[in-house]
Design a protein around this motif. Structure first.
Motif, PDB file in Angstrom:
ATOM      1  N   TYR A  97      -2.716 -23.765  18.903  1.00  0.00           N
ATOM      2  CA  TYR A  97      -1.829 -22.623  19.120  1.00  0.00           C
ATOM      3  C   TYR A  97      -2.677 -21.371  19.286  1.00  0.00           C
ATOM      4  CZ  TYR A  97       2.419 -19.881  18.999  1.00  0.00           C
ATOM      5  OH  TYR A  97       3.472 -19.063  19.354  1.00  0.00           O
ATOM      6  N   TYR A  98      -2.383 -20.599  20.337  1.00  0.00           N
ATOM      7  CA  TYR A  98      -3.179 -19.441  20.726  1.00  0.00           C
ATOM      8  C   TYR A  98      -2.372 -18.171  20.489  1.00  0.00           C
ATOM      9  CZ  TYR A  98      -5.329 -23.319  23.193  1.00  0.00           C
ATOM     10  OH  TYR A  98      -5.889 -24.539  23.498  1.00  0.00           O
ATOM     11  N   THR A  99      -2.967 -17.229  19.755  1.00  0.00           N
ATOM     12  CA  THR A  99      -2.337 -15.939  19.505  1.00  0.00           C
ATOM     13  C   THR A  99      -3.325 -14.843  19.865  1.00  0.00           C
ATOM     14  OG1 THR A  99      -1.113 -16.890  17.645  1.00  0.00           O
ATOM     15  CG2 THR A  99      -1.149 -14.488  17.828  1.00  0.00           C
ATOM     16  N   THR A 100      -2.883 -13.899  20.659  1.00  0.00           N
ATOM     17  CA  THR A 100      -3.737 -12.768  21.018  1.00  0.00           C
ATOM     18  C   THR A 100      -2.951 -11.480  20.806  1.00  0.00           C
ATOM     19  OG1 THR A 100      -5.123 -11.798  22.743  1.00  0.00           O
ATOM     20  CG2 THR A 100      -3.060 -12.783  23.452  1.00  0.00           C
ATOM     21  N   GLY A 101      -3.667 -10.425  20.484  1.00  0.00           N
ATOM     22  CA  GLY A 101      -2.972  -9.173  20.236  1.00  0.00           C
ATOM     23  C   GLY A 101      -3.933  -8.060  19.917  1.00  0.00           C
ATOM     24  N   ILE A 102      -3.365  -6.997  19.412  1.00  0.00           N
ATOM     25  CA  ILE A 102      -4.146  -5.796  19.120  1.00  0.00           C
ATOM     26  C   ILE A 102      -3.573  -5.115  17.897  1.00  0.00           C
ATOM     27  CG2 ILE A 102      -2.770  -4.247  20.588  1.00  0.00           C
ATOM     28  CD1 ILE A 102      -5.511  -3.024  21.455  1.00  0.00           C
ATOM     29  N   ARG A 103      -4.463  -4.575  17.054  1.00  0.00           N
ATOM     30  CA  ARG A 103      -4.077  -3.787  15.887  1.00  0.00           C
ATOM     31  C   ARG A 103      -4.658  -2.386  16.045  1.00  0.00           C
ATOM     32  NH1 ARG A 103      -4.824  -8.989  13.352  1.00  0.00           N
ATOM     33  NH2 ARG A 103      -7.085  -8.665  13.193  1.00  0.00           N
ATOM     34  N   PHE A 104      -3.932  -1.397  15.544  1.00  0.00           N
ATOM     35  CA  PHE A 104      -4.387  -0.023  15.702  1.00  0.00           C
ATOM     36  C   PHE A 104      -4.119   0.767  14.432  1.00  0.00           C
ATOM     37  CE2 PHE A 104      -0.001  -0.164  17.179  1.00  0.00           C
ATOM     38  CZ  PHE A 104       0.591   0.919  16.524  1.00  0.00           C
ATOM     39  N   ALA A 105      -4.869   1.827  14.258  1.00  0.00           N
ATOM     40  CA  ALA A 105      -4.710   2.735  13.130  1.00  0.00           C
ATOM     41  C   ALA A 105      -5.074   4.136  13.590  1.00  0.00           C
ATOM     42  CB  ALA A 105      -5.579   2.306  11.958  1.00  0.00           C
ATOM     43  N   PHE A 106      -4.176   5.079  13.356  1.00  0.00           N
ATOM     44  CA  PHE A 106      -4.400   6.473  13.751  1.00  0.00           C
ATOM     45  C   PHE A 106      -4.505   7.355  12.512  1.00  0.00           C
ATOM     46  CE2 PHE A 106      -1.654   5.553  17.734  1.00  0.00           C
ATOM     47  CZ  PHE A 106      -2.701   4.842  18.296  1.00  0.00           C
TER      48      PHE A 106
ATOM     49  N   ASP B 235      -8.784   4.098  16.127  1.00  0.00           N
ATOM     50  CA  ASP B 235      -9.359   2.783  15.869  1.00  0.00           C
ATOM     51  C   ASP B 235      -8.411   1.676  16.330  1.00  0.00           C
ATOM     52  OD1 ASP B 235     -11.519   4.026  14.675  1.00  0.00           O
ATOM     53  OD2 ASP B 235     -10.648   3.922  12.659  1.00  0.00           O
ATOM     54  N   LEU B 236      -8.959   0.724  17.057  1.00  0.00           N
ATOM     55  CA  LEU B 236      -8.195  -0.430  17.520  1.00  0.00           C
ATOM     56  C   LEU B 236      -9.015  -1.697  17.326  1.00  0.00           C
ATOM     57  CD1 LEU B 236      -7.659   2.050  19.856  1.00  0.00           C
ATOM     58  CD2 LEU B 236      -5.860   0.398  20.439  1.00  0.00           C
ATOM     59  N   THR B 237      -8.322  -2.805  17.170  1.00  0.00           N
ATOM     60  CA  THR B 237      -8.964  -4.113  17.063  1.00  0.00           C
ATOM     61  C   THR B 237      -8.197  -5.093  17.935  1.00  0.00           C
ATOM     62  OG1 THR B 237      -9.688  -3.708  14.782  1.00  0.00           O
ATOM     63  CG2 THR B 237      -9.618  -5.996  15.523  1.00  0.00           C
ATOM     64  N   ALA B 238      -8.911  -5.733  18.850  1.00  0.00           N
ATOM     65  CA  ALA B 238      -8.320  -6.803  19.657  1.00  0.00           C
ATOM     66  C   ALA B 238      -8.726  -8.137  19.056  1.00  0.00           C
ATOM     67  CB  ALA B 238      -8.804  -6.702  21.102  1.00  0.00           C
ATOM     68  N   PHE B 239      -7.831  -9.121  19.130  1.00  0.00           N
ATOM     69  CA  PHE B 239      -8.140 -10.407  18.514  1.00  0.00           C
ATOM     70  C   PHE B 239      -7.562 -11.554  19.340  1.00  0.00           C
ATOM     71  CE2 PHE B 239      -4.067  -9.157  16.724  1.00  0.00           C
ATOM     72  CZ  PHE B 239      -3.316 -10.334  16.772  1.00  0.00           C
ATOM     73  N   LEU B 240      -8.191 -12.700  19.171  1.00  0.00           N
ATOM     74  CA  LEU B 240      -7.708 -13.956  19.744  1.00  0.00           C
ATOM     75  C   LEU B 240      -7.910 -15.040  18.696  1.00  0.00           C
ATOM     76  CD1 LEU B 240      -6.719 -15.777  22.081  1.00  0.00           C
ATOM     77  CD2 LEU B 240      -9.118 -16.022  22.772  1.00  0.00           C
ATOM     78  N   THR B 241      -6.824 -15.711  18.321  1.00  0.00           N
ATOM     79  CA  THR B 241      -6.859 -16.754  17.296  1.00  0.00           C
ATOM     80  C   THR B 241      -6.420 -18.083  17.900  1.00  0.00           C
ATOM     81  OG1 THR B 241      -6.386 -15.211  15.500  1.00  0.00           O
ATOM     82  CG2 THR B 241      -5.924 -17.527  15.088  1.00  0.00           C
TER      83      THR B 241
ATOM     84  N   ASP C 202       0.865  -1.182   0.000  1.00  0.00           N
ATOM     85  CA  ASP C 202       0.000   0.000   0.000  1.00  0.00           C
ATOM     86  C   ASP C 202       0.898   1.228   0.000  1.00  0.00           C
ATOM     87  OD1 ASP C 202      -1.945   1.874   0.252  1.00  0.00           O
ATOM     88  OD2 ASP C 202      -2.667   1.208   2.220  1.00  0.00           O
ATOM     89  N   THR C 203       1.435   1.563  -1.178  1.00  0.00           N
ATOM     90  CA  THR C 203       2.435   2.636  -1.262  1.00  0.00           C
ATOM     91  C   THR C 203       1.839   4.021  -1.043  1.00  0.00           C
ATOM     92  OG1 THR C 203       2.156   2.678  -3.676  1.00  0.00           O
ATOM     93  CG2 THR C 203       3.937   1.318  -2.788  1.00  0.00           C
ATOM     94  N   GLY C 204       0.528   4.139  -1.128  1.00  0.00           N
ATOM     95  CA  GLY C 204      -0.084   5.441  -0.908  1.00  0.00           C
ATOM     96  C   GLY C 204      -0.648   5.625   0.490  1.00  0.00           C
ATOM     97  N   TYR C 205      -0.301   4.731   1.394  1.00  0.00           N
ATOM     98  CA  TYR C 205      -0.882   4.785   2.737  1.00  0.00           C
ATOM     99  C   TYR C 205      -0.519   6.086   3.458  1.00  0.00           C
ATOM    100  CZ  TYR C 205      -1.843   3.711   7.602  1.00  0.00           C
ATOM    101  OH  TYR C 205      -2.313   3.760   8.892  1.00  0.00           O
ATOM    102  N   THR C 206      -1.518   6.657   4.120  1.00  0.00           N
ATOM    103  CA  THR C 206      -1.328   7.868   4.929  1.00  0.00           C
ATOM    104  C   THR C 206      -1.887   7.599   6.323  1.00  0.00           C
ATOM    105  OG1 THR C 206      -1.495   9.310   3.008  1.00  0.00           O
ATOM    106  CG2 THR C 206      -1.849  10.314   5.163  1.00  0.00           C
ATOM    107  N   GLY C 207      -1.091   7.901   7.321  1.00  0.00           N
ATOM    108  CA  GLY C 207      -1.490   7.655   8.697  1.00  0.00           C
ATOM    109  C   GLY C 207      -0.472   6.790   9.408  1.00  0.00           C
ATOM    110  N   VAL C 208      -0.878   6.289  10.551  1.00  0.00           N
ATOM    111  CA  VAL C 208      -0.018   5.402  11.337  1.00  0.00           C
ATOM    112  C   VAL C 208      -0.832   4.170  11.720  1.00  0.00           C
ATOM    113  CG1 VAL C 208       1.346   5.121  13.441  1.00  0.00           C
ATOM    114  CG2 VAL C 208       1.339   7.322  12.256  1.00  0.00           C
ATOM    115  N   LYS C 209      -0.249   2.997  11.534  1.00  0.00           N
ATOM    116  CA  LYS C 209      -0.921   1.763  11.930  1.00  0.00           C
ATOM    117  C   LYS C 209       0.123   0.786  12.445  1.00  0.00           C
ATOM    118  CE  LYS C 209      -0.792  -0.306   7.280  1.00  0.00           C
ATOM    119  NZ  LYS C 209      -1.598  -0.962   6.216  1.00  0.00           N
ATOM    120  N   GLY C 210      -0.355  -0.203  13.173  1.00  0.00           N
ATOM    121  CA  GLY C 210       0.570  -1.185  13.714  1.00  0.00           C
ATOM    122  C   GLY C 210      -0.167  -2.273  14.444  1.00  0.00           C
TER     123      GLY C 210
END
Length: 975
Positions: A966-975, A926-932, A189-197
């Motif tokens: 296998y259990y993975t938990t975490g959070i994704r965010f975008a500002f 915006d944030l997203t929490a997940f559990l896989t 996504d070469t045109g992305y504007t903002g901060v995410k992680g």
């Protein structure tokens, strides 16, 4: 493992699982307390994956960019969100779950050697080999990161990848040579504007294989909006599973036994142990080692305290000569089940609009990956040495028996006759670990613009990768054999025999007592052990230019074209400290069984240097034939031709022709035919000798033992040629909104396919010819083939090299169904999205020689005929539930009806993955929490005995999951 140890491990697993689960629940709870984000980003679930343009998004499959144009090439498009929902660890892990990928190599299937790049993540499309699919980043070729010419996809800047396009057919004419099985194009996504992680942590149900990672990316405009800066950083690490024994069946020492007859079919048996080596040293029975025929010490072994007692070989199964079920034998222990991984990626890009019609850009990426695993914890030296009567560490009674032994021929001779052959499993040595570090830099710069109705682009790319591999715990063979040959000197000291017979040759030799487990000291192992190392440097420079646009209008629309040229220069440089072409002296060594030895007992890698230049020109046309007719809403022809000239193998022409036909609004038909090539890699051409040790069954001598396999390059190789056909239909009925289906038939036939000579097949043909076949030269024996007894004639080494096979082909059907529908059931109101992706491959043939009969490999072993994924996404407000079932069908053990297995089939398996996500916002962010949970129902891998006792986990790890839930938990965010 004791009951107490097992209970403790279960408690640890339970505690870690609860901690992981509570962590995920707590994250979700926090999100629930926050202000819920009611809006939810809509995801297109359409299977119409070959549309050429949506805004600025160009889908892989053609270089033609024109509104409304659809290329005929089948492409599977996978959004990153979908990959993250089912495999949050990494994007390549998610791709490997797709039915079109199989037998990919990576940390999940580590080997017994460090002579191949099986650390990393090398995608294998259609199981035709990673070397036959072309890996691109935004349409640009990625320089290879392994000496075999393949790309570790862990080096791709994953934080900015928006989707992955997979071309499931030949694409050499459009994208360049080497795309025989298809193209894997990572789109940024070469045109992305903002901060995410994002940030994540994972753990297995067994309380091991801990993983963690985070990434961050940002994009912003500069210079009054004329420039755009893009930056990202990604870190991921995973501990792996330290030992085979850490999973069910891993410590059961299961091995395949039998001889494949109706009376003694191949079967899985356990516990199976070596009859040629123990943890304290064994003098094998003559049945296992003919050199010990008539020897008074044959069939004796040492207990941990050093006492010499009779050896119980257990029950020798039919068809086996060196393993026994039960008894006093030993297995190899300590091999890593899945390897450890640490990955860091840095990426930066700068775009600048020089004018309204001229744009400049430059990007730089850096990636460093480190993978580690234990090959074999206990060095396996079976039937590997002699012990002489004058060895001071022998018990007096044993030495006296040997001293009186007249030798195998019954005639008294020199002291060399008063010896006994031995074998030892070195469970007391420090584990043998491989550490492979890959550093890759890629620089890309260019200009793009427009000239009237034409668009153009010119780029330069430079790639530089450096692979460093080290394998610790390897024995210096000359030191090892010298240390075994201990004697008394004239002063009553124990010394090495070589220091007396050849002063000045190895005066620092350290005599070692190898009798009894834990008898050697740490200093002893330090003296005989070294680190086998090699370094591979690869450089690639690419100059490319392209012009595209519309030439003129036809009645059905504009005639579009793309034309371009590319110059590529690639260089390979490999060096090592263990080149097997440099012989190691055996002067003064009377204890080695083999006539020749390498520097180390494993991982001996040769040097390789080479380079080539590649010149390519291509032309692609899109011709609209019909439009808006009663019987043809659209009919388009597509064709491409590319001429490629290699400095090493000459020129070759590739081409593609296809059509796209829409008879009615809801249906589109597509067809392609293409000629593709893959030229031999630098390593296939110029690799020097390398050596690896592994199990080998030789029906001629009746022995199943470890043997050295030598491999090298072949400068006489020529390019392999692939012919690909695809024919498909896409149906999107207007009367069923949200539903779509695509079905595509494919056929790939590769002639002059480059593959390594199969040593087992070569040996079988040599034996069948009674030693007259030309393939006998690759089975190196100590005596002529006719030597009697044949039991003495087990190979000293085998040799493999790449050559042009006569044929490799496969055909099948890819299918995809998608349905998106609203759910209107009271409190369950939401959005449901269903997707099925599958592959049916009923034909897969190989023919190693033009005169040989084709061998049908479809639905045999790892080549399952049926593979499919079913995914369901349910979205309600801020909540999203994703479930996926991955099906791998039943396969046959063999299609040869003269070969019998106790269990003739490998059962089908289904893996279920579940992900729960919760969107929320904190202070407008915006944030997203997940559990896989991957493999949520703990589907065990099929039991497939293989290899020597303990050296390999009893399944195929490249196909089946060995990790468990296998259990993975975490959070994704975008500002």
């Amino acid at each position: 493992m004791s009951a107490v140890d097992e209970k403790g491990r279960e408690e640890l697993r339970t505690e870690k699982f609860i901690a992981s689960l509570l962590g995920g629940v707590s994250v979700l709870a926090v999100s629930s307390a926050a202000n819920a984000q009611e809006g939810i980003e809509q995801q297109d679930s359409s299977v119409e994956t070959t549309a050429s343009q949506v805004g600025d998004i160009v889908v892989t499959g053609s270089r033609i960019v024109r509104n409304g144009y659809t290329a005929p090439t089948p492409v599977t498009v996978v959004a990153v969100e979908q990959l993250q929902a089912t495999a949050p660890g990494s994007i390549p892990d998610g791709l490997n779950q797709l039915p079109q990928f199989t037998m990919s190599s990576g940390t999940q299937n580590t080997g017994n050697q460090a002579t191949s790049p099986n650390a990393g993540n090398y995608l294998n499309l259609r199981g035709l080999g990673s070397i036959r699919n072309l890996v691109l980043l935004d349409g640009q070729r990625i320089p290879p990161t392994s000496f075999q010419g393949t790309v570790d996809t862990n080096v791709i800047p994953s934080a900015l990848v928006s989707r992955v396009d997979v071309v499931t057919g030949g694409a050499s004419a459009a994208y360049g040579s080497d795309a025989v099985s298809g193209v894997i194009n990572f789109i940024l996504d070469t045109g992305y504007t903002g901060v995410k992680g994002s940030a994540k942590v994972g753990i297995s149900d067994y309380g091991d294989d801990l993983s963690s990672g985070f990434d961050i990316a940002g994009g912003f405009d500069v210079l009054d909006g004329r420039g755009h800066v893009l930056l990202s950083y990604d870190h991921y690490q995973r501990d792996g599973i330290p030992r085979n024994e850490d999973r069910p069946r891993g410590g059961d020492w299961i091995t395949q036994v039998g001889n494949g007859t109706a009376a003694a079919p191949y079967r899985n048996a356990g516990p199976v142990f070596y009859q040629t080596g123990t943890f304290g040293t064994l003098f094998p029975h003559a049945a296992n080692f003919s050199e010990n025929t008539g020897n008074p010490l044959a069939g004796m072994h040492f207990l941990p305290d050093g006492s010499l007692v009779p050896f119980d070989p257990g029950v020798t199964p039919a068809g086996s000569s060196n393993v026994g079920i039960g008894g006093d034998g030993s297995p190899s222990i300590g091999k890593t089940l899945t390897g450890g991984q640490v990955t860091d990626q840095l990426f930066g890009r700068f775009d600048y609009n020089l004018t309204d019609d001229l744009k400049a850009f430059a990007q730089l990426s850096f990636a460093q990956t480190e993978n580690s695993f234990v090959t074999i914890g206990s060095g396996t030296q079976t039937n590997a040495f002699y012990i002489f009567a004058d060895n001071p560490y022998l018990p007096a009674g044993a030495a006296a028996l040997l001293d009186a032994y007249a030798g195998r021929d019954g005639v008294w001779g020199t002291a060399d006759d008063r010896r006994v052959g031995g074998g030892r499993i070195h469970a007391d040595q420090p584990f043998k670990e491989v550490v492979a570090q890959n550093v890759a830099y890629t620089f890309l710069t260019g200009l793009s613009g427009s000239l009237g109705n034409y668009s153009w682009k010119a780029t330069y790319a430079h790639g530089d990768s450096l692979l460093r591999s080290s394998h610790s715990g390897n024995f210096y063979q000359d030191r090892y054999f010298a240390s075994l040959d201990a004697v008394w000197d004239g002063s009553g000291n124990i010394v090495c025999n070589i220091t007396l017979t050849h002063p000045g040759l190895m005066d620092d030799c350290r005599p070692i007592n190898w009798f009894g487990a834990n008898s050697p000291t740490e200093e002893d192992f330090d003296w005989v052990s070294g680190v086998s190392k090699y370094r591979v440097s690869q450089k690639m420079d690419i100059f490319a230019a392209e012009l595209a646009g519309e030439l003129f209008n036809l009645p059905a629309g504009p005639l579009s074209f793309a034309v371009g040229a590319e110059y590529r220069k690639q260089k390979l440089d490999q060096v090592s400290n263990s080149d097997p072409s440099i012989p190691t002296s055996t002067v003064g060594l009377r204890t080695n069984v083999a006539q020749t030895i390498n520097k180390y007992n494993s991982t001996n890698v040769g040097w390789a240097q080479g380079q080539y230049d590649v010149k390519e020109v291509f032309l692609e046309l899109a011709v609209p034939v019909l439009a808006d007719q009663p019987w043809a809403r659209a009919l388009d022809l597509n064709g491409a031709v590319r001429y490629t000239e290699y400095s090493t193998s000459g020129g070759v022409t590739t081409w593609k022709a296809g059509l796209s036909y829409t008879p009615i609004d809801d249906v589109r038909l597509r067809y392609t035919i293409s000629r593709d090539i893959r030229a031999p890699t630098l390593y296939e051409l110029f690799a020097g000798d390398q050596a690896a040790r592994g199990g080998f069954f030789d029906a001629h001598s009746g022995r199943n033992d470890n043997v050295i396999t030598l491999s090298s390059g072949n400068p006489d190789l020529k390019p392999e040629i692939g012919d690909t056909y695809t024919a498909g239909v896409i149906w999107q009925p207007s009367f069923v909104p949200g539903f779509s289906v695509s079905v595509d038939y494919f056929s790939i036939e590769i002639t002059d396919a480059i593959a390594n000579l199969n040593r087992d097949n070569a040996n079988e043909e040599c034996i069948a010819s009674n030693g007259t076949s030309s393939l006998c030269q690759y089975i190196i024996r100590p005596f002529p083939f006719s030597h009697v007894p044949a039991s003495d004639n087990f190979p000293l080494a085998t040799r493999v090299l790449p050559y042009n096979q006569a044929l490799s082909s496969m055909h099948g059907i890819d299918y995809e169904f998608a349905y998106r529908m609203p759910v209107t059931v009271g409190a369950l109101d939401g959005d449901l999205r269903l997707r099925l992706i599958g592959s049916y491959v009923p034909g897969r043939k190989t023919r190693t020689d033009i005169n040989a009969a084709p061998v049908q490999n479809a639905n045999v072993g790892v080549n399952a005929k049926h593979r499919f994924n079913v995914q369901a996404n349910y979205i309600q407000g801020p909540w999203k539930l994703t479930t996926q079932a991955r099906y791998i069908g039943e396969t046959e053990r063999t299609r040869d009806r003269t070969v019998f297995y106790e269990e003739p089939t490998v059962p089908s398996v289904v893996y279920v993955d579940v992900t729960v996500e919760r969107d929320f916002s904190v202070r407008g962010h915006d944030l997203t929490a997940f559990l896989t949970v991957n493999n949520a129902f703990d589907q065990k891998p099929p039991l497939i005995g293989n290899g020597q006792p303990g050296q390999m986990y009893p399944t195929n790890q490249a196909v089946y999951d060995v990790v468990g839930p296998y259990y993975t938990t975490g959070i994704r965010f975008a500002f």
